[in-house]
Scaffold this motif. Sequence first.
Motif, short mmCIF file in Angstrom:
data_model
loop_
_atom_site.label_atom_id
_atom_site.label_comp_id
_atom_site.label_asym_id
_atom_site.label_seq_id
_atom_site.Cartn_x
_atom_site.Cartn_y
_atom_site.Cartn_z
N LEU A 295 0.85 -1.17 0.00
CA LEU A 295 0.00 0.00 0.00
C LEU A 295 0.90 1.24 0.00
O LEU A 295 2.12 1.12 0.07
CB LEU A 295 -0.92 -0.01 1.22
N VAL A 535 -6.56 -11.88 -9.08
CA VAL A 535 -6.55 -10.46 -8.75
C VAL A 535 -7.09 -10.23 -7.35
O VAL A 535 -6.51 -9.47 -6.55
CB VAL A 535 -7.38 -9.67 -9.79
N TYR A 539 -5.16 -8.52 -3.99
CA TYR A 539 -5.67 -7.37 -3.25
C TYR A 539 -5.90 -7.71 -1.78
O TYR A 539 -5.59 -6.91 -0.89
CB TYR A 539 -6.97 -6.87 -3.89
N SER A 542 -2.60 -7.83 0.03
CA SER A 542 -2.06 -6.48 0.23
C SER A 542 -2.68 -5.81 1.44
O SER A 542 -1.98 -5.23 2.28
CB SER A 542 -2.29 -5.63 -1.02
N PHE A 543 -4.01 -5.91 1.56
CA PHE A 543 -4.68 -5.25 2.68
C PHE A 543 -4.55 -6.04 3.98
O PHE A 543 -4.51 -5.46 5.06
CB PHE A 543 -6.15 -5.01 2.34
N HIS A 605 -2.47 -2.33 -11.31
CA HIS A 605 -2.87 -2.86 -9.99
C HIS A 605 -2.24 -2.03 -8.87
O HIS A 605 -2.89 -1.72 -7.87
CB HIS A 605 -2.43 -4.32 -9.85
N LEU A 609 -4.16 -0.03 -5.90
CA LEU A 609 -3.90 -0.26 -4.48
C LEU A 609 -3.60 1.06 -3.77
O LEU A 609 -4.09 1.32 -2.66
CB LEU A 609 -2.72 -1.22 -4.31
N LEU A 612 -6.92 3.02 -3.45
CA LEU A 612 -7.82 2.45 -2.44
C LEU A 612 -7.30 2.73 -1.03
O LEU A 612 -8.07 3.03 -0.12
CB LEU A 612 -7.95 0.95 -2.66
N ASP A 613 -5.97 2.63 -0.87
CA ASP A 613 -5.39 2.88 0.44
C ASP A 613 -5.55 4.33 0.85
O ASP A 613 -5.72 4.65 2.04
CB ASP A 613 -3.90 2.50 0.40
#
Length: 779
Positions: A295, A535, A539, A542-543, A605, A609, A612-613
């Motif tokens: 992120l 995908v 994600y 990552s979160f 991507h 990210l 979104l972060d």
Amino acid sequence: MNQSMPINGLAPSSTPSEGISHTSEPSPGGRSASVRSNAWRRWLPTGLVIAFTAAVLNRYGVSGRDMAVFFAYVAVGLTLPGVLVIRALYAGSRTLVEEIALGLALGYAMEILLYIGARAVGVPRLVVAGPLTVYVLFLAVPSLRRYWRSSRRLAAPWWWSWLLALLTVLLVAWSGIKFFGTHAVTWPDLGATGHDMPFHLALISELRHHMPPSVPMVAGEPLFYHWFVYAHLAAASHLTGVEPLILLFRLGMLPMLAALVVLAGLTGRRVTGSWYGAAITAVGTVSVGVTSLYLGANGRFTWGGLPDMAWTSPTQTLGALLFAPLVLILINLIGPRGYDPRAWGPALVLLMAITGAKATYLPLLLAGLTFVAIVQFVQRRRLSRNLVIAFAVTTACFLFAQVILFGLAKQGLVVDLFSFTRIAWGELTGVDPGGSVPGLAAVHLLSWAISWAGTFGLLVRPRQLARPAVALLLGIGMAGVGAALVLGHPGRSQLFFFWGACPYLTALSACGLLALLRRARVAPTTTALWAALGVLTAYLISFFCDVSIPLAPGQDGGVLYRPYWVLLAAIVLAGAVLTVLRGALTAATLLVVACTAIGLPAYWHARVLSALDAFGKDDVRPDVQPAAEPSIRIPQGGLTAARWLRAHSDPDDLVATNVHCRWGRESPCDSTSAWASALTERHMLVEGWAYTATNLTRWRPGLTQETLPFWDSRRLSLNDAAFRAPTERVMRLLGQDYGVRWLFAEESQGETSSAIGDFARLRFRSGDYAVYRLTGSPA
């Protein structure tokens, strides 16, 4: 097998040869009626691209006159002559847009070589004789007149033109967001742009006036550099009247990007024999990058690739464009069935142009040809004649480039294993590791393996590896990855080897992925499902791991490995479960699909990210570093003063300036300044020296290229004395010993003496800048 007959949702052709059409020809009357009725549908994607591009350029300050003149020049001066030559010498069944892209690339190559000669004899506009000669020949010679019409046109699926249009629109939009929006063309905002841009502009200005070129920022310094793109932009400026600044900052790269997308797709179709392979390759060329599971400011980790370098590295953009058709032609020439020897004509022109377009491409091509030679020798115990010719000519061009164009200068390139990880680690953690970081190199290797996971699919059909096309691309890909890992450079320029190989690794990945899907007979819905799962998994990891870059001060750098350990565990676990439930082949296929969905669009991507972060946060860290630090004050009047000097001096006049360092980075001096030479289009006695061959040869790992001192202390001291402590003797020595005629003084720092006017005549002042003429110099 007819290419329109799908197998498990794919459309392979029985023969991937570009010279064979796999579509049936309708009757002349039916074809003519069909063309008329569907013309607007075929041209609609092109029209939308043109309209969108014009709107973006208008939004960012390009006049309608400049747009019209430039694109007319591209069409009439570059594309059409190239298309005519391609039709005559490189036969094949292609779509119209593929033909246009090939012609444009060849048009660039022909123009560059002609401009070098025209500029050398002092008549730069003589370059227009090139396209005029082509037109005269193709009108006057009866056997050439038929090439005004394309006789063998390949029908593409309806969605193909829309895909190319969307990719081109994406690149134009991203150019506006990422580059146009942060790189103004008016002063003082122009002065806040990235430090590479004035360097590029200075070299365009140099090529407008001199041949052979030298470094305009340091008088007498030879230009050992790949400068052919600047020759093209100089020629474009002469022929269109468009300012080099507008060409470099707004217009010049757009046709190259559009053609490169098309040629990437053509490479994919040539290697895979499938329009789906073409689509994967085109999308991957625009979107591939380091697979980030972080992120925060992902631009720090995934920097590179076509979206990032299209404008900041015009040498890379031109090199990539010229390399693509050369690879396509060589695939035909070294293939087992032979090819029309006339194709050597455009191949040799492209090869000569690549010699000075980008230094990284000839070594990649030599590596690819070497790998083909190894495969051929193992198979046949002999080498084909065309392969030997290709290797010999490429070697000759490589030696010419190294000895003549680059003067055997290393330009800071050294053997330094995993050197790029030092810079990457510092950017991500804020800590200098003091050496390479093999763990971070392993993260990059895993990311690259994910991006091009489809390449492993070639193993299901080992005979594919013996195909000259596959072997050539494998050699190029391995050389690109190897150079990135083994070599070092102060500006991470070793990574250009890797970025240059990316489209060809993507084409191989598409080839292997399609081979897996055909062998495993996976249904299209299952393929789509596993792509989506891949995908989603990336994600979620990552979160879940929540590693935000750059790391907070004091945070353990080991957390950077956490998301990749989780991803690797997920791949192993999913592989084990799938192998038990569906078998090894299906398991491998589905995992490759999932990894490809993660890796091929990795560049985008990472941006998603970051977005979104950042959503809903007050303290948002940017995805990419800003173009300029807001606290830095750019001196007023620079462009106006520079343009006055350009208009009132001769291109051979030598200028002394007190500008050596980037604004705000005077202690220690960041010697990348090039604005004075870029905007005045004149040689400076000493401006910025960071990018000179002499400075780069003194660099060693651990040093900072930009802050190395100037090597000629007497010249620099005398130059600076003219501004800080001017005397009659100083001015006389500048004029007699070095030939200086003008002083270009930047007065905002308060270090410029008011006594300059006692020994030089003030001719112009604007804001913080003053232009003086040395007393005794001709007016």
